[in-house]
Design a protein around this motif. Structure first.
Motif, mmCIF file in Angstrom:
data_model
loop_
_atom_site.group_PDB
_atom_site.id
_atom_site.type_symbol
_atom_site.label_atom_id
_atom_site.label_comp_id
_atom_site.label_asym_id
_atom_site.label_seq_id
_atom_site.Cartn_x
_atom_site.Cartn_y
_atom_site.Cartn_z
ATOM 1 N N SER A 145 0.818 -1.214 0.000
ATOM 2 C CA SER A 145 0.000 0.000 0.000
ATOM 3 C C SER A 145 0.849 1.260 0.000
ATOM 4 N N ALA A 146 2.098 1.143 0.409
ATOM 5 C CA ALA A 146 2.991 2.312 0.438
ATOM 6 C C ALA A 146 3.348 2.782 -0.966
ATOM 7 N N ASN A 147 3.145 1.917 -1.959
ATOM 8 C CA ASN A 147 3.403 2.307 -3.343
ATOM 9 C C ASN A 147 2.254 3.206 -3.810
ATOM 10 N N PRO A 148 2.504 4.455 -4.136
ATOM 11 C CA PRO A 148 1.418 5.373 -4.504
ATOM 12 C C PRO A 148 0.715 4.992 -5.797
ATOM 13 N N ARG A 149 1.289 4.097 -6.584
ATOM 14 C CA ARG A 149 0.645 3.654 -7.817
ATOM 15 C C ARG A 149 -0.453 2.627 -7.549
ATOM 16 N N VAL A 150 -0.460 2.038 -6.355
ATOM 17 C CA VAL A 150 -1.432 1.005 -6.017
ATOM 18 C C VAL A 150 -2.716 1.652 -5.504
ATOM 19 N N SER A 151 -3.810 1.448 -6.217
ATOM 20 C CA SER A 151 -5.094 2.001 -5.789
ATOM 21 C C SER A 151 -5.648 1.227 -4.603
ATOM 22 N N SER A 152 -5.570 -0.115 -4.671
ATOM 23 C CA SER A 152 -6.085 -0.951 -3.599
ATOM 24 C C SER A 152 -5.310 -2.250 -3.536
ATOM 25 N N VAL A 153 -5.009 -2.699 -2.321
ATOM 26 C CA VAL A 153 -4.351 -3.990 -2.091
ATOM 27 C C VAL A 153 -5.438 -4.990 -1.712
ATOM 28 N N ILE A 154 -5.595 -6.033 -2.511
ATOM 29 C CA ILE A 154 -6.625 -7.040 -2.248
ATOM 30 C C ILE A 154 -6.103 -8.039 -1.223
ATOM 31 N N THR A 155 -6.780 -8.120 -0.106
ATOM 32 C CA THR A 155 -6.406 -9.066 0.943
ATOM 33 C C THR A 155 -7.414 -10.217 0.963
ATOM 34 N N GLY A 156 -7.016 -11.308 1.592
ATOM 35 C CA GLY A 156 -7.916 -12.446 1.751
ATOM 36 C C GLY A 156 -7.944 -12.876 3.202
ATOM 37 N N ALA A 157 -9.044 -13.477 3.634
ATOM 38 C CA ALA A 157 -9.156 -13.936 5.020
ATOM 39 C C ALA A 157 -10.213 -15.014 5.109
ATOM 40 N N SER A 158 -9.975 -15.976 5.978
ATOM 41 C CA SER A 158 -10.963 -17.038 6.200
ATOM 42 C C SER A 158 -11.608 -16.920 7.575
ATOM 43 N N SER A 159 -11.199 -15.893 8.351
ATOM 44 C CA SER A 159 -11.804 -15.640 9.658
ATOM 45 C C SER A 159 -11.770 -14.150 9.938
ATOM 46 N N VAL A 160 -12.651 -13.706 10.802
ATOM 47 C CA VAL A 160 -12.682 -12.289 11.164
ATOM 48 C C VAL A 160 -11.394 -11.890 11.868
ATOM 49 N N GLN A 206 -9.021 -8.856 10.683
ATOM 50 C CA GLN A 206 -8.659 -7.734 11.543
ATOM 51 C C GLN A 206 -7.149 -7.582 11.659
ATOM 52 N N ASP A 207 -6.444 -8.709 11.690
ATOM 53 C CA ASP A 207 -4.980 -8.644 11.723
ATOM 54 C C ASP A 207 -4.462 -7.996 10.438
ATOM 55 N N ASN A 208 -5.019 -8.397 9.302
ATOM 56 C CA ASN A 208 -4.588 -7.810 8.032
ATOM 57 C C ASN A 208 -4.854 -6.311 7.986
ATOM 58 N N LEU A 209 -6.009 -5.897 8.478
ATOM 59 C CA LEU A 209 -6.355 -4.475 8.456
ATOM 60 C C LEU A 209 -5.468 -3.658 9.387
ATOM 61 N N GLY A 210 -4.782 -4.342 10.301
ATOM 62 C CA GLY A 210 -3.804 -3.660 11.153
ATOM 63 C C GLY A 210 -2.651 -3.073 10.357
ATOM 64 N N ALA A 211 -2.554 -3.428 9.078
ATOM 65 C CA ALA A 211 -1.528 -2.846 8.207
ATOM 66 C C ALA A 211 -1.674 -1.334 8.109
ATOM 67 N N LEU A 212 -2.893 -0.838 8.306
ATOM 68 C CA LEU A 212 -3.118 0.613 8.232
ATOM 69 C C LEU A 212 -2.343 1.359 9.317
ATOM 70 N N VAL A 213 -2.143 0.702 10.458
ATOM 71 C CA VAL A 213 -1.389 1.321 11.558
ATOM 72 C C VAL A 213 0.107 1.288 11.256
ATOM 73 N N VAL A 214 0.529 0.284 10.492
ATOM 74 C CA VAL A 214 1.947 0.119 10.176
ATOM 75 C C VAL A 214 2.392 1.079 9.078
ATOM 76 N N LEU A 215 1.486 1.387 8.169
ATOM 77 C CA LEU A 215 1.823 2.184 6.988
ATOM 78 C C LEU A 215 2.573 3.482 7.299
ATOM 79 N N PRO A 216 2.164 4.265 8.296
ATOM 80 C CA PRO A 216 2.901 5.506 8.582
ATOM 81 C C PRO A 216 4.344 5.279 9.039
ATOM 82 N N LYS A 217 4.658 4.066 9.482
ATOM 83 C CA LYS A 217 6.024 3.764 9.936
ATOM 84 C C LYS A 217 6.981 3.516 8.777
#
Length: 321
Positions: A275-290, A294-305
């Motif tokens: 997601s840090a690549n400005p050319r990427v509009s959306s990163v498609i994630t996959g999950a088989s459990s909530v 939620q762990d994958n969506l935690g990437a949003l907190v990591v991005l500013p680092k």
């Protein structure tokens, strides 16, 4: 959640999205799909990716049923599908992008989804046996008929994308606005080198898939294939050699340590890096459990680092592209 324009189009998609490949029907039924989509939506995800071929059409059926149960206003979410592989054997039914196949394929998808239109329709692979001009006209007609709002490609070469765009430009047709390529720390050349001129030249947007390299970047395959993982599915047996590759897992071991220093999971770091690549509009994630979602969506907190120095250190961990 940040929303990014899909290339030069006006469509806004969430920077992280939820896809259905492998999971829907194989690991996820309608109830679980509804729970996953609801949790994603509550976190700001508005883009849900699918394809005609996923689980032989069952993935679209499950997602459509979940959408009906969720009852969201149609303007609030973006749905995609993809065409090429087909669902039946026979001429004009498999591995093609000819007009006859595409016309029936979109109708079948809409019926399975229970929708009047999809937001995005992708040509899932290039078709060397159909003139690109025929495919461009067929996709233009699909948009003109209101069955799709935008169209794009998936895993097309740069010269094929440019050819399609130029045909559309010449004939004043709806142009392809997005490409869906694989993109992760092990698979970078196409996005960062091959497509480089297309971003500015034609305004190409990207919705990228496999940010975790099919789970390799999570670190869970360092000691073999764990039960219940994607690699353990019989339908994914073709991936096992790559997932258990000793050289790649040696790199992953160092990557896991790097993620620990940033106080995040390897999955979060891998998704944030994409997601840090400005050319990427959306990163498609996959999950088989909530919980996994939620762990994958935690990437949003990591991005500013991920400042320039941190990204440079990450690059040093992986082989040159």
């Amino acid at each position: 959640m940040e929303y990014r324009r899909l290339g030069r189009s006006g469509l806004q998609v969430s920077q992280l999205s939820l896809g259905s490949w492998v999971t829907y029907h194989n690991q996820v039924d309608t109830r679980a799909a509804r729970e996953l989509m609801a949790a994603a939506f509550d976190h700001g995800v508005n883009f849900f990716d699918n394809a005609e071929a996923y689980a032989g059409g069952q993935s679209e059926t499950i997602m459509g049923a979940a959408l009906r149960e969720l009852g969201w206003s149609r303007v609030k979410y973006v749905v995609s599908t993809k065409f090429y592989w087909g669902l039946s054997e026979g001429p004009n039914q498999r591995n093609t992008l000819n007009r006859k196949y595409l016309r029936q394929a979109i109708d079948g998808s809409l019926q399975r989804f229970g929708l009047d239109y999809v937001d995005l329709a992708y040509c899932h692979r290039p078709d060397p046996n159909t003139p690109i001009e025929e495919t461009v006209w067929a996709m233009h007609d699909m948009v003109e008929q209101g069955k799709a709002l935008y169209w794009g490609t998936s895993e097309w070469a740069a010269d094929e994308i440019r050819a399609a765009w130029e045909i559309a430009e010449r004939h004043h047709l709806h142009k392809p606005v997005v490409e869906q390529p694989q993109y992760n720390l092990f698979h970078r050349a196409r996005v960062e080198k091959e497509y480089a001129r297309l971003y500015d030249d034609i305004g190409l947007g990207l919705t990228t898939w496999s940010p975790l390299a099919s789970g390799l970047l999570t670190g869970k395959y360092r000691n073999g294939v764990p039960a219940g993982s994607r690699g353990a599915l019989e339908s994914m047996a073709w991936l096992r050699d790559a997932l258990t590759d000793p050289a790649k897992n040696a790199i992953v071991d160092r990557f896991v340590g790097f993620a620990s220093k940033l106080s995040c999971t390897p999955a979060q770091l891998a998704i944030a890096w994409c997601s840090a690549n400005p050319r990427v509009s959306s990163v498609i994630t996959g999950a088989s459990s909530v919980a996994q979602l939620q762990d994958n969506l935690g990437a949003l907190v990591v991005l500013p680092k991920l400042d320039a120095d941190t990204l440079q250190q990450l690059d040093a961990l992986f082989p040159s592209i």
